[in-house]
Design an enzyme around this catalytic site. Structure first.
Site, PDB file in Angstrom:
ATOM      1  N   HIS A  63      83.770 -18.029 -49.156  1.00 49.93           N
ATOM      2  CA  HIS A  63      83.292 -18.088 -47.771  1.00 49.93           C
ATOM      3  C   HIS A  63      84.493 -18.329 -46.863  1.00 49.93           C
ATOM      4  O   HIS A  63      85.606 -18.576 -47.336  1.00 49.93           O
ATOM      5  CB  HIS A  63      82.213 -19.155 -47.607  1.00 49.93           C
ATOM      6  CG  HIS A  63      82.672 -20.569 -47.832  1.00 49.93           C
ATOM      7  ND1 HIS A  63      83.184 -21.022 -49.035  1.00 49.93           N
ATOM      8  CD2 HIS A  63      82.703 -21.649 -46.996  1.00 49.93           C
ATOM      9  CE1 HIS A  63      83.483 -22.301 -48.934  1.00 49.93           C
ATOM     10  NE2 HIS A  63      83.216 -22.709 -47.705  1.00 49.93           N
ATOM     11  N   HIS A  65      85.323 -20.714 -44.608  1.00 51.56           N
ATOM     12  CA  HIS A  65      85.889 -21.982 -44.152  1.00 51.56           C
ATOM     13  C   HIS A  65      87.377 -21.948 -44.526  1.00 51.56           C
ATOM     14  O   HIS A  65      87.759 -21.397 -45.566  1.00 51.56           O
ATOM     15  CB  HIS A  65      85.190 -23.179 -44.824  1.00 51.56           C
ATOM     16  CG  HIS A  65      83.891 -23.552 -44.155  1.00 51.56           C
ATOM     17  ND1 HIS A  65      82.837 -24.122 -44.832  1.00 51.56           N
ATOM     18  CD2 HIS A  65      83.497 -23.438 -42.855  1.00 51.56           C
ATOM     19  CE1 HIS A  65      81.837 -24.349 -43.976  1.00 51.56           C
ATOM     20  NE2 HIS A  65      82.220 -23.942 -42.772  1.00 51.56           N
ATOM     21  N   ASP A  67      89.643 -23.884 -45.768  1.00 50.56           N
ATOM     22  CA  ASP A  67      90.209 -24.355 -47.042  1.00 50.56           C
ATOM     23  C   ASP A  67      90.028 -23.323 -48.157  1.00 50.56           C
ATOM     24  O   ASP A  67      90.587 -23.478 -49.240  1.00 50.56           O
ATOM     25  CB  ASP A  67      89.630 -25.722 -47.445  1.00 50.56           C
ATOM     26  CG  ASP A  67      88.107 -25.785 -47.424  1.00 50.56           C
ATOM     27  OD1 ASP A  67      87.488 -25.136 -46.568  1.00 50.56           O
ATOM     28  OD2 ASP A  67      87.534 -26.492 -48.284  1.00 50.56           O
ATOM     29  N   HIS A  68      89.267 -22.247 -47.880  1.00 50.10           N
ATOM     30  CA  HIS A  68      89.025 -21.210 -48.899  1.00 50.10           C
ATOM     31  C   HIS A  68      89.664 -19.864 -48.567  1.00 50.10           C
ATOM     32  O   HIS A  68      89.553 -18.934 -49.355  1.00 50.10           O
ATOM     33  CB  HIS A  68      87.516 -21.036 -49.104  1.00 50.10           C
ATOM     34  CG  HIS A  68      86.859 -22.298 -49.565  1.00 50.10           C
ATOM     35  ND1 HIS A  68      86.560 -22.554 -50.887  1.00 50.10           N
ATOM     36  CD2 HIS A  68      86.521 -23.412 -48.871  1.00 50.10           C
ATOM     37  CE1 HIS A  68      86.043 -23.768 -50.991  1.00 50.10           C
ATOM     38  NE2 HIS A  68      86.007 -24.314 -49.776  1.00 50.10           N
ATOM     39  N   HIS A 141      75.147 -22.995 -48.353  1.00 53.26           N
ATOM     40  CA  HIS A 141      76.181 -23.707 -47.599  1.00 53.26           C
ATOM     41  C   HIS A 141      75.919 -23.409 -46.122  1.00 53.26           C
ATOM     42  O   HIS A 141      75.236 -22.413 -45.823  1.00 53.26           O
ATOM     43  CB  HIS A 141      77.552 -23.157 -48.074  1.00 53.26           C
ATOM     44  CG  HIS A 141      78.729 -23.993 -47.719  1.00 53.26           C
ATOM     45  ND1 HIS A 141      78.803 -25.348 -47.979  1.00 53.26           N
ATOM     46  CD2 HIS A 141      79.922 -23.670 -47.142  1.00 53.26           C
ATOM     47  CE1 HIS A 141      79.978 -25.805 -47.572  1.00 53.26           C
ATOM     48  NE2 HIS A 141      80.672 -24.808 -47.055  1.00 53.26           N
ATOM     49  N   ASP A 209      81.522 -23.142 -51.959  1.00 49.94           N
ATOM     50  CA  ASP A 209      80.942 -24.453 -51.674  1.00 49.94           C
ATOM     51  C   ASP A 209      79.432 -24.287 -51.625  1.00 49.94           C
ATOM     52  O   ASP A 209      78.948 -23.307 -51.088  1.00 49.94           O
ATOM     53  CB  ASP A 209      81.393 -24.961 -50.309  1.00 49.94           C
ATOM     54  CG  ASP A 209      82.872 -25.309 -50.249  1.00 49.94           C
ATOM     55  OD1 ASP A 209      83.571 -25.174 -51.263  1.00 49.94           O
ATOM     56  OD2 ASP A 209      83.338 -25.675 -49.159  1.00 49.94           O
ATOM     57  N   HIS A 267      87.798 -29.439 -55.707  1.00 50.29           N
ATOM     58  CA  HIS A 267      87.386 -29.458 -54.302  1.00 50.29           C
ATOM     59  C   HIS A 267      86.981 -30.884 -53.917  1.00 50.29           C
ATOM     60  O   HIS A 267      85.873 -31.160 -53.474  1.00 50.29           O
ATOM     61  CB  HIS A 267      86.231 -28.463 -54.095  1.00 50.29           C
ATOM     62  CG  HIS A 267      85.905 -28.174 -52.657  1.00 50.29           C
ATOM     63  ND1 HIS A 267      85.020 -28.940 -51.940  1.00 50.29           N
ATOM     64  CD2 HIS A 267      86.328 -27.222 -51.804  1.00 50.29           C
ATOM     65  CE1 HIS A 267      84.896 -28.445 -50.707  1.00 50.29           C
ATOM     66  NE2 HIS A 267      85.692 -27.406 -50.596  1.00 50.29           N
TER      67      HIS A 267
HETATM   68 ZN   LIG Z   1      85.503 -26.140 -48.949  1.00 50.84          ZN
HETATM   69 ZN   LIG Z   2      82.864 -24.706 -46.987  1.00 49.92          ZN
END
Ligand SMILES: [Zn+2]
Ligand SMILES: [Zn+2]
Length: 307
Positions: A63, A65, A67-68, A141, A209, A267
């Site tokens: 996805h 976000h 951090d990904h 999510h 996530d 994570h």
């Molecule tokens: Zn994340």
């Molecule tokens: Zn996320």
């Protein structure tokens, strides 16, 4: 020798910490390299881990976000700079096409156009990825998120004793494998099933996530290696559910119910320090009796050998 291992590049949720880079995981599987969720700093973490742009054949984003995915621009431009000649596929939720386009073309560079997009949508999407099948399934999510799974097809293992008993040897063995039947020297017909057994294909699943949902269990089902987010401990089960994340205890429960062989927790929220880490393992182990590992940056985790 086949190489099947996960190279852990980063393990932090949301923001990097002193000890954990943003996410990033390279699953190496018989010459394929699935780069999952390259967060910020992934390019440099790859250098530290001793893997390169040439090792990547798939980029899989769960996805959008940060951090990904904030590492996508660096990885994409490094693939071009290093002159990677083989095709690199990119899977990501189709609903995030705008974000993908921005990351793919974040700044000026000499693009070599080896990257081909494979956006995913619907209840399941499968792709032929060399020796394995790559499948994506939706998770739960606040933004659309897809988990991934790599499956090796079942094969057959020849049984030398049986071959000998039936007098099948030399080129006849190859013919039996190719065609399914051969005529033995004594004139009898020998079928492949009589001289071989099923060799179950191996699998690895990548889940983040998400909160608990059907997709989590479908992806993890019978996986030899399950890489799964465990952002929180059980004391934070309420915010975990609210923000669409799992606890270590839930990750353990998934592994137990799905018959996973090796569980890799990752994570981790920045709210936890190194002194909290044993609690992640304890919570998962309370539910799951198999092999449990808490991910650290630059760790290499082999896909467990066949049982
Ligand atoms: Zn994340
Ligand atoms: Zn996320």
């Amino acid at each position: 020798m086949s190489l099947r291992e996960l190279v852990v590049l980063g393990t932090s949720s949301a923001v990097p910490t002193r000890h954990r880079n943003h996410n990033g995981y390279l699953l190496r599987w018989d010459g394929q390299g699935f780069l999952f969720d390259p967060g910020e700093g992934t390019q440099r973490q790859m250098l530290h881990a001793g893997v390169g742009a040439h090792d990547i054949t798939w980029i899989c984003v769960t996805h959008f976000h940060g951090d990904h995915c904030l590492g996508v621009p660096g990885v994409v431009q490094r693939i071009a700079r290093d002159g990677v000649a083989h095709p690199v596929r990119a899977a990501y939720p189709a609903s995030g096409e705008t974000y993908w386009r921005r990351l793919r073309n974040a700044s000026v560079f000499a693009d070599t156009s080896v990257i081909a997009e494979r956006p995913v949508s619907g209840p399941a999407a499968s792709f032929d990825a060399g020796p394995v099948t790559l499948t994506a399934r939706p998770l739960s999510h606040p933004v659309e998120s897809y988990g991934y799974r790599v499956d090796e097809p079942d094969g057959r293992r020849m049984l030398p004793e049986r071959l000998r008993e039936r007098g099948v040897r030399g080129p006849l063995v190859g013919e039996l494998q190719r065609t399914g039947t051969v005529t033995a020297p004594d004139g009898s017909t020998v079928r492949l099933e009589e001289c071989s057994e099923i060799r179950r294909g191996q699998s690895a699943a990548f889940v983040m996530d998400t909160r608990l949902c059907d997709g989590v269990f479908a992806l993890a089902d019978g996986a030899d290696l399950l890489v799964i987010e465990s952002t929180f401990l059980s004391a934070e089960a309420e915010p975990a559910a609210r923000y669409g994340h799992l606890t270590a205890a839930q990750a353990g429960r998934v592994a137990a119910e799905c018959g996973v062989r090796r569980l890799l927790l990752t994570h981790v929220s920045e709210r936890y320090g190194t002194h909290d880490e044993p609690r992640f393992l304890d919570e998962a182990r309370a539910a799951f009796g198999g092999d449990v590992v808490l991910a650290h940056d630059l760790l290499r985790v082999p896909v467990p050998r066949r049982a």
